[in-house]
Design a protein around this motif. Structure first.
Motif, short mmCIF file in Angstrom:
data_model
loop_
_atom_site.label_atom_id
_atom_site.label_comp_id
_atom_site.label_asym_id
_atom_site.label_seq_id
_atom_site.Cartn_x
_atom_site.Cartn_y
_atom_site.Cartn_z
N UNK A 95 -33.89 -12.85 41.07
CA UNK A 95 -34.58 -14.23 41.34
C UNK A 95 -33.67 -15.18 41.54
N UNK A 96 -34.03 -16.49 42.21
CA UNK A 96 -33.10 -17.61 42.38
C UNK A 96 -34.17 -18.85 42.34
N UNK A 97 -33.60 -19.78 41.64
CA UNK A 97 -34.40 -21.07 41.51
C UNK A 97 -34.15 -21.94 42.71
N UNK A 98 -35.38 -22.20 43.35
CA UNK A 98 -35.41 -22.95 44.85
C UNK A 98 -36.30 -23.86 44.94
N UNK A 99 -36.47 -24.78 45.99
CA UNK A 99 -37.53 -25.47 46.35
C UNK A 99 -38.14 -25.01 47.73
N UNK A 100 -39.74 -24.94 47.41
CA UNK A 100 -40.53 -24.44 48.20
C UNK A 100 -41.66 -25.32 48.68
N UNK A 101 -41.67 -25.21 50.19
CA UNK A 101 -43.06 -25.53 50.69
C UNK A 101 -43.83 -26.56 49.94
N UNK A 102 -45.31 -26.41 50.41
CA UNK A 102 -46.21 -27.50 50.05
C UNK A 102 -47.33 -27.09 49.19
N UNK A 103 -47.67 -27.50 48.21
CA UNK A 103 -49.18 -27.18 47.62
C UNK A 103 -49.96 -28.34 47.65
N UNK A 104 -51.17 -28.19 47.90
CA UNK A 104 -52.38 -29.40 47.92
C UNK A 104 -53.28 -29.08 46.72
N UNK A 105 -53.62 -30.03 45.97
CA UNK A 105 -54.76 -29.93 44.96
C UNK A 105 -55.64 -31.39 45.47
N UNK A 106 -57.11 -31.03 45.62
CA UNK A 106 -57.76 -32.12 45.72
C UNK A 106 -59.14 -31.83 44.85
N UNK A 107 -59.80 -32.85 44.67
CA UNK A 107 -60.99 -32.56 43.80
C UNK A 107 -61.67 -33.89 43.43
N UNK A 108 -62.59 -33.77 42.61
CA UNK A 108 -63.32 -34.94 42.11
C UNK A 108 -63.71 -34.70 40.61
N UNK A 109 -63.49 -35.84 39.75
CA UNK A 109 -63.84 -36.03 38.39
C UNK A 109 -64.57 -36.82 38.18
N UNK A 110 -65.67 -36.53 37.36
CA UNK A 110 -66.83 -37.65 36.77
C UNK A 110 -66.87 -37.46 35.56
N UNK A 111 -66.99 -38.85 34.98
CA UNK A 111 -67.35 -38.67 33.57
C UNK A 111 -68.40 -39.87 33.05
#
Length: 456
Positions: A322-338
């Protein structure tokens, strides 16, 4: 039988070991010490009203002793006596220099400016000694010289960081708020040409409840709208990952040969390793109603993480796994209600409740930007189980389609009744690796909810 634990529960069965074997024959000792402090000094600069300087100094010293010893298993003919000692020292420190200017321009306008310069360092060194084939186990780890085979090891690493930050807060009539920040962070863990990252952010708020049409409302105590956007860097890797480190191995050439010391590259270098950056957009609403009886918040977020720091699996023919590297893009989206409520409130008793709900959608936007099969879509990485448009932790496997039964006429060669039937996803009439597909996601639930009650 002398009551001692056996290595295996069943004689001749060496697959499953005895869980009581190691606790019976092994002893260990762990001692951890931590000495830390926080010092600060504040100077109110007299020549400019509202200008002040603060320095924070935070040293932290830790030392850890780990000792292990194994006694002789008298049921075995070979020598099982061994012992080891490991001593590790940590020294971390951070120094922050903060210059603040606070100015109330007039009744409606207020501004404050903050400048920061900080340095930090993390240093660790470790020394270990190990002995096997001890002539006696009476002294445990207190005399490693009794071992026929003795080895020593040592290691050391250092991580240094530096940060610059400028921030402006502006408040207009105590109901319109704005914050703008820019910072430049540097870390020694990255490659020579990518040690620094520039991370801007900004936030706007409107306290609607301070407007004339709501200020004297008997229902609304607080109503606040907020919008923010900013970048956050991630440097959570150990030292020297961008470099090719050298390992050592002792080797004996031939029967009766001398022992030689060999040097080999332990990992693949990556001269382009850089910061992982997350760009976050947040839209939120905070509220309090009925003199604090009801309150809470609703928030929508979108986090786009680019240049992810990951260990990418490599073909073994490269000489590395293996090798440490920078890779692509990941998106997180959502809603939080309190939602917080005061259900019962009296002079001597109060019952409070808090309800939380969150929903998060995680997906891979892109990986390497390659299209080797020419289908017009970016390629997935099946080896690492990464698929465009799917969660980063996806289950990629065959689809369960029942159990083969007696009398079935479509049982493939090598199968028999009672075997699992898998679905022919691509409709080719034969089960191959191409019939695997995404069957679920792991690590992260699609939604979370909670309820907490408090009584006082």
């Amino acid at each position: 039988e002398d009551g001692s634990a056996r290595q295996f529960v069943v004689d001749g069965e060496t697959v499953a070991g005895n869980p009581l074997y190691a606790p019976y024959f092994r002893s260990n000792q762990r001692i951890q010490n931590n000495l830390f402090a926080n010092f600060y000094g504040i100077v109110q600069l007299p020549f400019v009203q509202g200008l002040s300087y603060r320095i924070n100094i935070s040293p932290n010293i830790r030392w850890v002793n780990a000792y292990d010893a194994a006694r002789q298993d008298t049921s075995l003919a070979n020598n099982t006596k061994s012992a080891s000692k490991s001593n590790t020292n940590y020294y971390d420190w951070m120094i922050e220099n903060i210059l603040t200017y606070n100015k109330k321009i007039n009744k409606a306008n207020h501004i404050d400016v903050t400048l920061l310069y900080s340095r930090n360092s993390q240093f660790v060194e470790a020394t270990g000694a190990n002995a096997t084939l001890l002539s006696s186990d009476v002294l445990g780890w207190n005399n490693l010289g009794l071992g026929e085979t003795q080895t020593v090891s040592s290691s050391s690493s250092k991580i240094q960081g530096v940060s610059y930050m400028g921030r402006i807060n502006y408040r207009l009539m105590d109901k319109y708020l704005a914050t703008f920040t820019i910072r430049r962070d540097g870390s020694s863990v990255f490659s020579e040409n990518h040690k620094y990252a520039v991370l801007p952010s900004g936030a706007l708020s409107w306290i609607v409840s301070e407007e004339g049409f709501l200020k004297n409302s008997p229902v609304v105590d607080l109503l606040k709208l907020r919008l923010s956007y900013g970048a956050v860097g991630n440097q959570a890797i150990s030292a020297y990952q961008s470099l090719s480190k050298i390992g050592t191995q002792r080797y004996v050439y031939g029967d009766g040969g001398t022992t030689s010391l060999a040097y080999y590259p332990m990992n693949m270098a990556n001269s382009d390793l850089k910061w992982e950056t997350t760009y976050s957009t947040n839209i939120g609403l905070d509220f309090e109603l009925l003199k604090g009886r009801i309150g809470g918040s609703i928030e929508y977020y979108l986090m786009q993480t680019k240049d992810l720091l990951v260990t990418r699996d490599l073909p073994r023919m490269t000489g590395f796994t293996s090798v440490w590297t920078n890779l692509g893009q990941v998106d997180n989206s959502g809603i939080e209600i309190t939602l917080n409520t005061s259900n019962i409130r009296t002079k001597d008793f109060e019952w409070r409740s808090s309800v939380t709900f969150s929903n998060n959608k995680n997906r891979i936007v892109h990986l390497y930007g390659s299209d080797t099969d020419g289908d017009g879509k970016e390629d997935d990485d099946i080896g690492n189980r990464w698929f465009i448009g799917q969660p980063i932790y996806s289950y990629f496997d065959y689809v369960f389609d029942g159990i083969y039964q007696e009398g079935d006429t479509d049982i493939p060669n090598g199968y028999k009744p009672g075997y699992v039937r898998v679905k022919d996803v691509n409709g080719e009439g034969v089960i191959t690796a191409d019939d695997r597909t995404i069957i679920g996601q792991g690590q992260q639930p699609k939604m979370r909810c909670g309820l907490v009650n408090g009584f006082s």
